[in-house]
Design a protein around this motif. Sequence first.
Motif, PDB file in Angstrom:
ATOM      1  N   ASN A   1     124.727  -8.014  42.784  1.00  0.00           N
ATOM      2  CA  ASN A   1     125.089  -8.824  43.938  1.00  0.00           C
ATOM      3  C   ASN A   1     126.131  -8.118  44.804  1.00  0.00           C
ATOM      4  OD1 ASN A   1     124.898 -11.249  45.483  1.00  0.00           O
ATOM      5  ND2 ASN A   1     126.802 -11.983  44.574  1.00  0.00           N
ATOM      6  N   ALA A   2     127.096  -7.500  44.147  1.00  0.00           N
ATOM      7  CA  ALA A   2     128.159  -6.786  44.855  1.00  0.00           C
ATOM      8  C   ALA A   2     127.737  -5.332  45.070  1.00  0.00           C
ATOM      9  CB  ALA A   2     129.466  -6.867  44.071  1.00  0.00           C
ATOM     10  N   THR A   3     126.778  -5.127  45.958  1.00  0.00           N
ATOM     11  CA  THR A   3     126.292  -3.779  46.220  1.00  0.00           C
ATOM     12  C   THR A   3     127.335  -2.988  47.010  1.00  0.00           C
ATOM     13  OG1 THR A   3     125.249  -4.396  48.304  1.00  0.00           O
ATOM     14  CG2 THR A   3     123.923  -4.630  46.288  1.00  0.00           C
ATOM     15  N   SER A   4     127.239  -1.675  46.942  1.00  0.00           N
ATOM     16  CA  SER A   4     128.176  -0.827  47.676  1.00  0.00           C
ATOM     17  C   SER A   4     128.110  -1.120  49.167  1.00  0.00           C
ATOM     18  CB  SER A   4     127.875   0.646  47.416  1.00  0.00           C
ATOM     19  OG  SER A   4     128.080   0.979  46.062  1.00  0.00           O
ATOM     20  N   GLU A   5     126.894  -1.225  49.698  1.00  0.00           N
ATOM     21  CA  GLU A   5     126.720  -1.469  51.116  1.00  0.00           C
ATOM     22  C   GLU A   5     127.373  -2.789  51.538  1.00  0.00           C
ATOM     23  OE1 GLU A   5     123.827   1.299  49.538  1.00  0.00           O
ATOM     24  OE2 GLU A   5     124.316  -0.776  48.989  1.00  0.00           O
ATOM     25  N   ARG A   6     127.176  -3.805  50.731  1.00  0.00           N
ATOM     26  CA  ARG A   6     127.735  -5.120  51.056  1.00  0.00           C
ATOM     27  C   ARG A   6     129.259  -5.085  51.050  1.00  0.00           C
ATOM     28  NH1 ARG A   6     126.537 -10.800  47.769  1.00  0.00           N
ATOM     29  NH2 ARG A   6     127.686 -12.174  49.204  1.00  0.00           N
ATOM     30  N   LEU A   7     129.837  -4.451  50.039  1.00  0.00           N
ATOM     31  CA  LEU A   7     131.290  -4.424  49.913  1.00  0.00           C
ATOM     32  C   LEU A   7     131.933  -3.590  51.017  1.00  0.00           C
ATOM     33  CD1 LEU A   7     131.745  -4.109  46.037  1.00  0.00           C
ATOM     34  CD2 LEU A   7     131.703  -6.166  47.463  1.00  0.00           C
ATOM     35  N   ILE A   8     131.346  -2.449  51.322  1.00  0.00           N
ATOM     36  CA  ILE A   8     131.914  -1.593  52.370  1.00  0.00           C
ATOM     37  C   ILE A   8     131.824  -2.291  53.732  1.00  0.00           C
ATOM     38  CG2 ILE A   8     131.602   0.564  53.642  1.00  0.00           C
ATOM     39  CD1 ILE A   8     130.747   1.850  50.978  1.00  0.00           C
ATOM     40  N   ALA A   9     130.710  -2.972  53.989  1.00  0.00           N
ATOM     41  CA  ALA A   9     130.567  -3.706  55.248  1.00  0.00           C
ATOM     42  C   ALA A   9     131.608  -4.813  55.348  1.00  0.00           C
ATOM     43  CB  ALA A   9     129.159  -4.291  55.354  1.00  0.00           C
ATOM     44  N   LEU A  10     131.890  -5.465  54.229  1.00  0.00           N
ATOM     45  CA  LEU A  10     132.890  -6.529  54.222  1.00  0.00           C
ATOM     46  C   LEU A  10     134.284  -5.969  54.480  1.00  0.00           C
ATOM     47  CD1 LEU A  10     133.724  -9.447  53.819  1.00  0.00           C
ATOM     48  CD2 LEU A  10     133.733  -9.040  51.334  1.00  0.00           C
ATOM     49  N   VAL A  11     134.594  -4.855  53.848  1.00  0.00           N
ATOM     50  CA  VAL A  11     135.899  -4.222  54.063  1.00  0.00           C
ATOM     51  C   VAL A  11     136.049  -3.803  55.516  1.00  0.00           C
ATOM     52  CG1 VAL A  11     137.288  -2.166  53.522  1.00  0.00           C
ATOM     53  CG2 VAL A  11     136.228  -3.480  51.681  1.00  0.00           C
TER      54      VAL A  11
END
Length: 225
Positions: A191-201
């Motif tokens: 669920n916490a993919t790299s792409e998702r987390l970096i976009a959120l940051v």
Amino acid sequence: MTKDPGTPGASVSTGAPGTRKRMSAQGRREQILDVTHAIVDTEGFHAATPNRIAEAAGVTRPVLYQQFGDLAGVFVALIDRESARAAHQFERAVLEPAPSAAADPFVRAFAGALHALDTRPATWRLFLLPPEGAPPELHQRLARSQEAVRQFLEHELLKAFPDLPDPEYMARILHASGRELLQQRLVDPGNATSERLIALVQHMRDGALPGPRGGRRSAAREAPA
């Protein structure tokens, strides 16, 4: 016959008679730490007893004590090794970003930490999700590394945004948010993919801070945690 593993340059043997493999004292030390880390990572520190470690490493308890003194010595050596590995990864992520890394230094630092975590998840799990029964030394080094990363973030904020109202607490917010996201990557990677987390940051950074200013950033020399 097995040589004394506590002697520099000495070799020890493992395996069944006739198929034993020679191992240097340093190699044996690293093997014991690897075995201890595997036990701690899956079952917690309380499961890493001297008998369990010795049996899994294929050595006797005297060999274990010759290498580390006692069980606490094994744990401290493991914590120090993994702390150094995480610190080195974090420093490289900040000072030597990949060509495709984000231009923003804060997003780049988080992406680098994320890549380091994916490369050595057990190392980062030790500090981001301390196992049960962790010795005081782990918490001491964790507190020290957390403070170092907060100071690094505050320093970078002051360099980039000298008019920022409260860089100290902004650094704490960035640190706490980044730590939480890295923890999610460990516990829920699907669920916490790299792409998702970096976009959120990136989204959080755009909403909380002005446009970036300043030059090359310097890295904190402690493990991010």
